[in-house]
Design a protein around this motif. Structure first.
Motif, PDB file in Angstrom:
ATOM      1  N   ARG A  61      54.545 -65.962  33.001  1.00  0.00           N
ATOM      2  CA  ARG A  61      54.268 -66.749  33.915  1.00  0.00           C
ATOM      3  C   ARG A  61      54.904 -65.903  35.192  1.00  0.00           C
ATOM      4  N   LYS A  62      55.825 -65.485  35.236  1.00  0.00           N
ATOM      5  CA  LYS A  62      55.961 -63.810  36.529  1.00  0.00           C
ATOM      6  C   LYS A  62      54.642 -62.579  36.082  1.00  0.00           C
ATOM      7  N   ALA A  63      54.400 -62.396  35.146  1.00  0.00           N
ATOM      8  CA  ALA A  63      53.534 -62.069  35.773  1.00  0.00           C
ATOM      9  C   ALA A  63      52.123 -61.826  35.821  1.00  0.00           C
ATOM     10  N   THR A  64      52.082 -63.516  35.278  1.00  0.00           N
ATOM     11  CA  THR A  64      50.414 -63.778  35.530  1.00  0.00           C
ATOM     12  C   THR A  64      49.865 -63.788  37.284  1.00  0.00           C
ATOM     13  N   SER A  65      51.541 -64.336  37.778  1.00  0.00           N
ATOM     14  CA  SER A  65      51.605 -64.204  39.262  1.00  0.00           C
ATOM     15  C   SER A  65      51.450 -62.967  39.829  1.00  0.00           C
ATOM     16  N   THR A  66      52.501 -61.936  38.795  1.00  0.00           N
ATOM     17  CA  THR A  66      52.544 -60.719  39.815  1.00  0.00           C
ATOM     18  C   THR A  66      50.716 -59.669  39.918  1.00  0.00           C
ATOM     19  N   LEU A  67      50.235 -60.230  38.047  1.00  0.00           N
ATOM     20  CA  LEU A  67      48.822 -59.481  38.513  1.00  0.00           C
ATOM     21  C   LEU A  67      47.965 -59.941  38.859  1.00  0.00           C
ATOM     22  N   ALA A  68      47.883 -61.373  39.756  1.00  0.00           N
ATOM     23  CA  ALA A  68      47.170 -62.129  40.521  1.00  0.00           C
ATOM     24  C   ALA A  68      47.109 -61.546  41.835  1.00  0.00           C
ATOM     25  N   SER A  69      48.006 -61.075  42.289  1.00  0.00           N
ATOM     26  CA  SER A  69      48.697 -60.425  43.510  1.00  0.00           C
ATOM     27  C   SER A  69      48.388 -58.993  43.439  1.00  0.00           C
ATOM     28  N   ILE A  70      47.656 -58.776  42.843  1.00  0.00           N
ATOM     29  CA  ILE A  70      46.966 -57.086  43.047  1.00  0.00           C
ATOM     30  C   ILE A  70      45.237 -57.157  42.388  1.00  0.00           C
ATOM     31  N   GLY A  71      45.379 -58.607  41.930  1.00  0.00           N
ATOM     32  CA  GLY A  71      43.658 -58.896  41.985  1.00  0.00           C
ATOM     33  C   GLY A  71      43.239 -58.593  40.541  1.00  0.00           C
ATOM     34  N   LEU A  72      44.643 -58.947  39.349  1.00  0.00           N
ATOM     35  CA  LEU A  72      44.056 -58.356  37.750  1.00  0.00           C
ATOM     36  C   LEU A  72      44.896 -59.654  36.801  1.00  0.00           C
ATOM     37  N   GLU A  73      44.181 -60.140  36.158  1.00  0.00           N
ATOM     38  CA  GLU A  73      44.636 -61.053  34.822  1.00  0.00           C
ATOM     39  C   GLU A  73      44.076 -60.486  33.655  1.00  0.00           C
ATOM     40  N   ALA A  74      45.183 -60.481  32.890  1.00  0.00           N
ATOM     41  CA  ALA A  74      45.888 -60.237  31.277  1.00  0.00           C
ATOM     42  C   ALA A  74      45.212 -61.573  30.305  1.00  0.00           C
ATOM     43  N   ARG A  75      44.430 -60.826  29.980  1.00  0.00           N
ATOM     44  CA  ARG A  75      43.405 -61.965  28.963  1.00  0.00           C
ATOM     45  C   ARG A  75      44.674 -61.512  27.385  1.00  0.00           C
ATOM     46  N   LEU A  76      44.642 -62.728  27.011  1.00  0.00           N
ATOM     47  CA  LEU A  76      45.614 -62.424  26.285  1.00  0.00           C
ATOM     48  C   LEU A  76      44.305 -62.259  24.388  1.00  0.00           C
ATOM     49  N   PRO A  77      45.182 -61.408  24.047  1.00  0.00           N
ATOM     50  CA  PRO A  77      44.802 -60.686  22.191  1.00  0.00           C
ATOM     51  C   PRO A  77      44.601 -61.898  21.870  1.00  0.00           C
ATOM     52  N   PRO A  78      43.661 -61.409  21.012  1.00  0.00           N
ATOM     53  CA  PRO A  78      43.307 -62.511  19.800  1.00  0.00           C
ATOM     54  C   PRO A  78      44.453 -62.591  18.505  1.00  0.00           C
ATOM     55  N   LYS A  79      44.575 -61.227  18.802  1.00  0.00           N
ATOM     56  CA  LYS A  79      45.883 -61.197  17.622  1.00  0.00           C
ATOM     57  C   LYS A  79      47.673 -61.495  18.129  1.00  0.00           C
ATOM     58  N   ILE A  80      47.931 -61.657  19.213  1.00  0.00           N
ATOM     59  CA  ILE A  80      48.764 -61.991  19.873  1.00  0.00           C
ATOM     60  C   ILE A  80      49.024 -63.819  20.007  1.00  0.00           C
ATOM     61  N   ARG A  81      47.064 -64.244  19.898  1.00  0.00           N
ATOM     62  CA  ARG A  81      47.054 -65.626  20.149  1.00  0.00           C
ATOM     63  C   ARG A  81      47.937 -66.141  18.940  1.00  0.00           C
ATOM     64  N   ALA A  82      47.468 -65.376  17.850  1.00  0.00           N
ATOM     65  CA  ALA A  82      47.583 -66.040  15.976  1.00  0.00           C
ATOM     66  C   ALA A  82      48.434 -65.654  16.446  1.00  0.00           C
ATOM     67  N   GLN A  83      49.682 -64.604  16.623  1.00  0.00           N
ATOM     68  CA  GLN A  83      50.749 -64.728  16.131  1.00  0.00           C
ATOM     69  C   GLN A  83      51.942 -65.939  17.282  1.00  0.00           C
TER      70      GLN A  83
END
Length: 292
Positions: A61-83
């Motif tokens: 959640r902290k990373a999501t907020s930090t990335l949003a402050s510089i106009g970015l969002e992380a896309r959850l990789p399918p492999k990690i979603r499965a893990q």
């Protein structure tokens, strides 16, 4: 050997891309995670980390907020979603019959060490459902220790890790299992993965969805696509057959090795017998010799 991590950081506003140096600096300063590289792609940056396990640090959640402050969002990789996901089976119907929200609330309440991100039910089936946790470690804990729900323990024997099947997708023409994006035979093609129009998905305004692969009424990247499902089914079958094939090959090799060893032993025994026979013959000849 540890594998490096890779994660797509998408531009929230493609018209205002962030400078690489600012991305490096922000992630290092606020998340204490030095990236090993950033590679620009059409929709953002591919961020590289030293270890695969570091990727999850960009999904908090902290990373999501930090990335949003510089106009970015992380896309959850399918492999990690499965893990992060487990499939619970052989569930009592009075538990499995509850709504998704009720299950999420109950599991979160009974298991304070587990954070449930999503619960997915399979149609009308009440004996099985999937849980996506907030981290890979939470999924591992559930697999090892089980999950408490409605005062009943869903035992580890009832829980399985979700299988991940990697699919080769060209993000230029969106064909599956044919070639990588860098090897696309139509590099200048512009096509929308949402509606198949001659524009990119970022500029799509159509409310009508259409798949480029099966022509169905859904997004090309939809998990429900029949083409995708067929590919996953075929690859899963191949993966399940490999251990059996390997086992058969191992058995065949072991049998061949055993036969070779037995042949060598038989050959050595034959040679030993011939040598002994020759020596006995010489001894007999010596004992019978009149010149003694």
């Amino acid at each position: 050997m540890p594998q490096f991590g890779k994660l797509l950081l998408r531009f929230l506003n493609p018209r205002e891309p962030q400078d690489k140096s600012k991305v490096f600096q922000t992630i290092q300063k606020h998340l204490k995670l030095p990236l090993t590289g950033l590679r620009e792609v059409g929709s953002g940056y591919n961020a590289f980390t030293e270890f695969e396990s570091d990727v999850e640090k960009l999904l908090t959640r902290k990373a999501t907020s930090t990335l949003a402050s510089i106009g970015l969002e992380a896309r959850l990789p399918p492999k990690i979603r499965a893990q992060r996901s487990v499939v619970c089976q052989q569930i009592n119907s009075w538990i499995g019959g509850k709504s998704v929200d009720e299950l999420k609330q109950e599991i979160t309440h009974r298991n304070p060490h587990l954070e449930v991100r999503e619960i997915i039910k399979f149609g009308q089936y009440t004996h099985v459902f999937k849980i996506e946790f907030a981290t890979i470690n939470m999924a591992s804990h559930a697999l090892q220790h089980g999950i408490l729900c409605e005062h009943v323990t869903i035992a580890p024997s009832q829980i399985q890790q979700e299988k991940f099947i990697d699919i080769l997708i060209c993000f230029n023409c969106y064909k599956m299992e044919q070639h990588a994006t860098k090897d696309c035979p139509t590099p200048n093609l512009t096509v929308c993965s949402e509606c198949t129009g001659n524009h990119t998905y970022k500029n799509c305004t159509s409310s009508i969805k259409k798949c480029l692969n099966c022509q169905g009424d859904h997004r090309t990247m939809a998990m429900s696509c029949p083409t995708r499902k067929t590919i996953i089914k075929n690859k899963t079958k191949l993966l399940e057959e490999k251990p059996k094939e390997k086992q058969e090959q191992t058995y065949a090799k072991a049998l061949e090795k055993t036969i070779r060893q037995e042949e060598k032993q038989a050959e050595r025994a034959k040679n030993t017998a011939e040598i002994m026979s020759e020596r006995l013959s010489c001894l007999d000849h010596y004992l019978r010799c009149p010149c003694r």
